[in-house]
Design a protein around this motif. Structure first.
Motif, short mmCIF file in Angstrom:
data_model
loop_
_atom_site.label_atom_id
_atom_site.label_comp_id
_atom_site.label_asym_id
_atom_site.label_seq_id
_atom_site.Cartn_x
_atom_site.Cartn_y
_atom_site.Cartn_z
N LYS A 56 25.14 -11.21 81.65
CA LYS A 56 26.08 -11.84 80.74
C LYS A 56 25.84 -11.37 79.31
O LYS A 56 26.76 -11.16 78.56
N ARG A 57 24.58 -11.22 78.94
CA ARG A 57 24.23 -10.83 77.60
C ARG A 57 24.72 -9.41 77.30
O ARG A 57 25.07 -9.08 76.19
N SER A 106 27.46 -8.00 78.42
CA SER A 106 28.90 -7.91 78.29
C SER A 106 29.41 -8.55 77.00
O SER A 106 30.49 -8.22 76.55
N ILE A 107 28.66 -9.47 76.40
CA ILE A 107 29.09 -10.14 75.18
C ILE A 107 28.18 -9.69 74.04
O ILE A 107 26.98 -9.93 74.07
#
Length: 108
Positions: A54-55, A57-58
């Motif tokens: 997740k980190r 991709s954002i």
């Protein structure tokens, strides 16, 4: 006699400790070179891999401008400031700090 036994025991312990240290350093270097898949734990929501994927991709909020686009400019831009201007700004910050008001009331 006991002195020789102590020296022998501590020598063996030191040898074991140093060999474990070297072995761990070698194993960590091999683990660092080993590629890990990004979605290896997609089913496990609470695992570290989920948050790591997740980190990636954002982007971090400081890397985004006001509209949400990624900044492609240098993040550190230094401009020359006059020494007197900098001193005035620092004095203004010092004067407006909460601790300064308490100190002045104690002096009076």
């Amino acid at each position: 006699m006991f002195h020789l036994l102590y020296i022998l025991a501590f020598t063996v312990l030191a040898f074991i400790a140093v060999s474990n240290l070297i072995r761990n350093l070698v194993m960590f270097s091999f683990d660092r070179e080993k590629p890990y898949p990004a979605n290896s734990s997609a089913g496990k929501k609470g695992s570290f891999g989920y948050y790591a994927s997740k980190r990636q991709s954002i982007p971090h909020p400081e890397l985004l401008d006001n509209t949400g686009n990624i900044i492609k400019e240098p993040l550190l831009v230094m401009r020359s400031v006059n020494v007197d201007d900098a001193r005035e700004k620092l004095d203004a910050l010092y004067e407006s700090s909460p601790g300064q008001k308490i100190e002045r009331s104690e002096e009076a």
